[in-house]
Design an enzyme around this catalytic site. Structure first.
Site, PDB file in Angstrom:
ATOM      1  N   HIS A 222     -11.237  -5.975   8.567  1.00  0.00           N
ATOM      2  CA  HIS A 222     -12.055  -5.665   7.387  1.00  0.00           C
ATOM      3  C   HIS A 222     -13.265  -4.822   7.784  1.00  0.00           C
ATOM      4  CE1 HIS A 222      -9.913  -9.414   6.419  1.00  0.00           C
ATOM      5  NE2 HIS A 222      -9.881  -8.971   5.185  1.00  0.00           N
TER       6      HIS A 222
ATOM      7  N   GLU B 128       0.829  -1.200   0.000  1.00  0.00           N
ATOM      8  CA  GLU B 128       0.000   0.000   0.000  1.00  0.00           C
ATOM      9  C   GLU B 128       0.860   1.245   0.000  1.00  0.00           C
ATOM     10  OE1 GLU B 128      -0.412  -2.680   1.896  1.00  0.00           O
ATOM     11  OE2 GLU B 128      -2.237  -3.468   1.002  1.00  0.00           O
TER      12      GLU B 128
HETATM   13  C1  LIG Z   1      -1.811  -4.997   4.235  1.00  0.00           C
HETATM   14  C2  LIG Z   1      -2.792  -5.818   3.487  1.00  0.00           C
HETATM   15  N1  LIG Z   1      -3.115  -5.497   2.214  1.00  0.00           N
HETATM   16  C3  LIG Z   1      -4.039  -6.197   1.539  1.00  0.00           C
HETATM   17  C4  LIG Z   1      -4.669  -7.264   2.119  1.00  0.00           C
HETATM   18  C5  LIG Z   1      -5.742  -8.029   1.352  1.00  0.00           C
HETATM   19  N2  LIG Z   1      -5.259  -9.371   1.001  1.00  0.00           N
HETATM   20  C6  LIG Z   1      -5.499 -10.422   1.794  1.00  0.00           C
HETATM   21  S1  LIG Z   1      -4.757 -11.800   1.246  1.00  0.00           S
HETATM   22  C7  LIG Z   1      -4.116 -11.026  -0.102  1.00  0.00           C
HETATM   23  C8  LIG Z   1      -3.255 -11.784  -1.060  1.00  0.00           C
HETATM   24  C9  LIG Z   1      -2.016 -12.333  -0.422  1.00  0.00           C
HETATM   25  O1  LIG Z   1      -1.276 -13.099  -1.312  1.00  0.00           O
HETATM   26  P1  LIG Z   1       0.010 -13.894  -0.870  1.00  0.00           P
HETATM   27  O2  LIG Z   1       0.846 -13.088   0.037  1.00  0.00           O
HETATM   28  O3  LIG Z   1       0.660 -14.402  -2.105  1.00  0.00           O
HETATM   29  O4  LIG Z   1      -0.530 -15.124   0.004  1.00  0.00           O
HETATM   30  P2  LIG Z   1      -1.499 -16.319  -0.415  1.00  0.00           P
HETATM   31  O5  LIG Z   1      -2.896 -15.869  -0.108  1.00  0.00           O
HETATM   32  O6  LIG Z   1      -1.285 -16.598  -1.840  1.00  0.00           O
HETATM   33  O7  LIG Z   1      -1.149 -17.482   0.455  1.00  0.00           O
HETATM   34  C10 LIG Z   1      -4.501  -9.679  -0.103  1.00  0.00           C
HETATM   35  C11 LIG Z   1      -4.133  -8.712  -1.145  1.00  0.00           C
HETATM   36  C12 LIG Z   1      -4.308  -7.572   3.447  1.00  0.00           C
HETATM   37  N3  LIG Z   1      -4.864  -8.604   4.107  1.00  0.00           N
HETATM   38  N4  LIG Z   1      -3.381  -6.848   4.099  1.00  0.00           N
END
Ligand SMILES: Cc1ncc(C[n+]2csc(CCOP(=O)(O)OP(=O)(O)O)c2C)c(N)n1
Lengths: 334, 429
Positions: free
Chosen positions: A126, A57
């Protein structure tokens, strides 16, 4: 249209009119955003104008500032307002001050969209309402719509604005107005006048509140989801309240507020965010400073509690009709 | 502004925006994913200089070959009982995930996240760590709790936010916390656990303790600033920490290219910081075990941190809120060249003559029954429903150690509200 469609339409209209408008954020490109607010935009405007970003972000906002300095008008999405905190330094120390510190050589014409607020069992990460953090910062504007019609008009004005704007979208009312009774069937926007949204361009100027219900007994200041909860409560209790939907917190439409409070002599402010140092405190203070001799009762605040947003006791936390009703009783007592 | 600045004698610049190889409807062919033979990578001394890990940060350390044999210098040579326990834990996590995913679909809770296809990442690591090493997980490492023997009923109580929930209904489902099991409270904010794990490890080192820390994040999350702050602290103080990146190819709808995978590997992130980096086959439980064991030894002997990239694949949706068919080809999960971690470990045990299909099927039945029984037990404490399982006044517990006046006042306000409404909400005794 529902609010998602209205927001989508605002971006569509602006991207069509102005080639410098670009949309960026986590999952906003091919997929069209986790709430589908950017659906179809990449297919229409291409990958260099609508694109997914890395999950940072701070990076999203920092990069958007640089793009703004080049002459683009970025509309970055922060997936949930709870995730705006990692971007806080770029927003607060950089975007908000760029015009001031460079004496106008550089500006940050960003519109940061972000879904916010509770009532969806989203737990601590959230559900938050961080608008008070931004109203406390000089140099950013804070906008919060309460209907699809307003969302589109305000978002267009925000994108046209040359200052950084935080545009918080009350996700609880993306699909329909919410009266605060979580155990009653959900309504949708098709039955609400605010759901009538023209296809093309129109704008609602920032800094103009809306009187959503005229009345004499007291003035209620609200924004976002709370406008609907307040409206429903007032109707259920048969109170002749004047309800003002602030629509933008900064700049604030102080004239409409003052005029109303001078008329009714009582004022209540309602928001979902935690109470202490919340925007309600600012509103109460302004009303007290400007309308003291017209007031017949202390300004009442109805807010969320000063706890992190709980998962299971969400409905005890949420400022619903009961809490609002109790405050109404108190303020109308004498 | 743009057009004016273009000089006709110079080529115009163009912006590269990454694009995954397959989208819905595309046929999938992973032929160009490089899968080096198992056993081919050297296993350096745990005291080796970080700079000597260049090769290991770009290749793929693999132990289990196509026939299920364990080969090469990384073979941890585990005894059959340990292998069977790992297989069982992995199968149990999968059974648990199935059941809880369904519970969410039945409206019994608000949210769930599976780790299907990634079971080896947490479970093999948990077997390789000491039971009192501290874990700072992300949200797909439920296998750590399962391996460490945390109760299934307690996990479900948390998911249901019911009366029995250790976290008092305060957290989103699956955001577990168990200090007792060395499992740090999960945050919904991505990557925040990374510097915290480094801090814990630094504290352990400063105190002359013998415990190390381990942390996990997704490849998407490596873009967060927290990840990079953690790397800097880890290298500067040679923190005894294992930094795991679970590269399951997808964030939500964004493929790994948006975290930088087109240009380099995630293990190679380590090199610029002077940290040892290993890129391993995350669907190979033995490779995960071996790499974790290696990194743990390195940490325990004050040689500093290790970054392990687990190359794997997210076989299912991101969470119950996600529909992966909207952004990726339906053929991807089955075409994934590294197979399924459970099937591979099972094959290995069968090849050793220590397991067979009948026992496996019988175990699956037994685990399904066990999970079902746990669910029944947990549901006696309630399902999320309207969230009335926690005593109303507990909403204010735990904001501070002692409740200040303003919270007491708000608590009173809430109770008055409840009384006015006539809602049947429970109170603390
Ligand atoms: C600071 C923050 N930004 C955005 C999100 C929303 N979000 C939750 S999971 C996710 C994707 C994460 O992907 P990754 O790190 O590759 O882990 P995976 O879910 O693939 O195991 C996002 C964008 C969040 N939880 N926290």
């Amino acid at each position: 249209m529902n609010m998602i469609q209205a927001i989508n339409s605002a971006m569509d209209v602006m991207m069509d009119r102005d080639p410098s408008v670009i949309v960026m954020g986590e999952d906003v490109g091919y997929f069209g955003g986790v709430f589908r607010a950017t659906a179809g935009l990449q297919a229409k405007y291409g990958k260099t104008r609508v694109f997914d970003t890395p999950i940072t972000e701070c990076g999203i906002i920092g990069v958007a500032i640089g793009m703004g300095a080049y002459g683009l008008r970025p509309v970055p999405e922060i997936q949930f307002a709870d995730y705006i905190y990692p971007a806080l330094d770029q927003l607060v120390s950089e975007a908000a001050r760029l015009r001031y510190r460079s004496a106008g050589q550089f500006t940050a014409p960003l519109t940061v969209r972000s879904p916010f607020g509770g009532g969806i069992f989203g737990g601590q990460t959230h559900s938050q309402s961080p608008e008070g953090i931004f109203t406390h910062v000089s140099g950013v504007k804070t906008v919060i719509p309460s209907t699809p019609y307003d969302a589109k008009g305000l978002l267009i004005a925000a994108i046209e604005d040359n200052d950084p704007v935080i545009f918080f979208e009350p996700k609880r009312i993306y699909n329909g107005p919410f009266n605060g009774h979580w155990d009653r069937p959900a309504e949708n926007w098709s039955k609400h006048p605010g759901g009538e949204v023209p296809e093309g361009y129109y704008r609602i100027d920032l800094g103009k509140a809306a009187i959503v219900r005229p009345g004499e007994a007291l003035t209620i200041l609200a924004y976002g989801t709370m406008v609907h909860v307040v409206q429903a409560t007032v109707e259920e209790l048969g109170i002749d309240a004047e309800i003002i939907d602030l629509r933008t917190l900064v700049p604030l439409d102080i004239e409409t507020i003052e005029e109303s409070v001078r008329k009714t002599g009582r004022c209540m402010v309602v928001h979902e965010a935690t109470r202490t140092s919340g925007f309600g405190a600012e509103l109460a203070s302004l009303v007290q400073e400007r309308c003291f001799y017209h007031l017949e009762a202390p300004v009442e605040r109805v807010t969320g509690f000063d706890t992190p947003y709980p998962h299971s006791l969400e409905w005890a936390y949420f400022p619903g009709p009961v809490r609002i009703g109790q405050a109404l009783k108190k303020i109308l007592k004498d | 502004m743009t057009a004016d600045a273009v000089r006709p004698n110079l080529p115009p610049l163009s912006l590269h925006v990454p694009e995954p190889r397959f989208r819905p409807g595309d046929a999938v062919d992973f032929a160009d994913v490089e899968v080096p033979p198992a056993g081919a990578q050297p296993r350096p001394d745990t005291a080796a200089e970080a700079a000597s890990f260049h090769e290991l940060a770009y290749t793929l350390v693999r132990v289990l070959d196509e026939e299920g044999r364990a080969v090469g210098p990384w073979n941890p040579k585990l005894d059959p009982d340990t292998l069977r326990k790992m297989l069982r834990d992995m199968a149990l996590v999968r059974a648990f995930d199935e059941r809880m995913f369904r519970a969410q679909r039945q409206g019994k809770t608000s949210f769930y996240m599976k780790c299907t296809g990634e079971e080896a990442v947490a479970i093999a690591a948990a077997h390789a760590l000491a039971s009192d090493d501290m874990c700072f997980p992300s949200y797909r490492q439920q296998g750590l709790l399962i391996t460490r023997g945390y109760s299934l009923v307690q996990m479900m109580n948390q998911i249901y936010s019911n009366k029995g929930d250790d976290l008092q209904g305060k957290q989103l489902p699956i955001m577990y916390s168990s200090r007792e099991k060395g499992f740090f409270s999960i945050s919904g904010n991505l990557a925040t656990q990374y510097p915290q794990a480094v801090g814990w490890a630094m504290a352990s080192a400063a105190k002359g303790d013998t415990r190390i820390a381990a942390t996990w994040c997704g490849e998407g999350s490596t873009a967060e600033g927290d990840f990079h702050s953690a790397m800097t602290f880890a290298t500067v103080y040679k923190a005894p920490v294992i930094l795991n990146v679970v590269n399951n190819q997808w964030a939500i709808s964004s493929f790994s290219g948006f975290a930088g995978a087109e240009a380099t590997t995630f293990a190679a992130r380590a090199l610029g910081y002077g940290i040892a980096g290993l890129r391993i086959d995350g669907n190979d439980a033995l490779a995960v075990y071996a790499a974790t064991q290696w990194a743990a030894e390195r940490a325990r002997t004050n040689q500093g941190p290790t970054l392990i990239e687990h190359f794997t694949y997210r076989a299912e949706g991101h969470s119950t809120s996600d529909d992966p068919s909207q952004y990726r080809s339906a053929g991807e999960p089955t075409a994934w060249p590294l197979g399924d971690p459970i099937a591979r470990l099972k094959q290995h045990l069968i090849a050793l003559g220590e397991w067979d299909e009948e026992r496996h099927a019988e175990q699956d039945r037994e685990l399904a029954e066990m999970v079902k029984a746990a669910q029944k037990e947990a549901e006696k404490n309630g399902i999320l429903g309207h969230g009335l399982h926690q005593p109303l006044d507990s909403l204010f517990d735990g904001v501070f150690e002692e409740m200040p006046w303003h919270l007491k006042e708000q608590q009173q306000m809430m109770i008055a509200e409840e009384e006015a409404s006539g809602r049947p909400w429970a109170r603390k005794k």
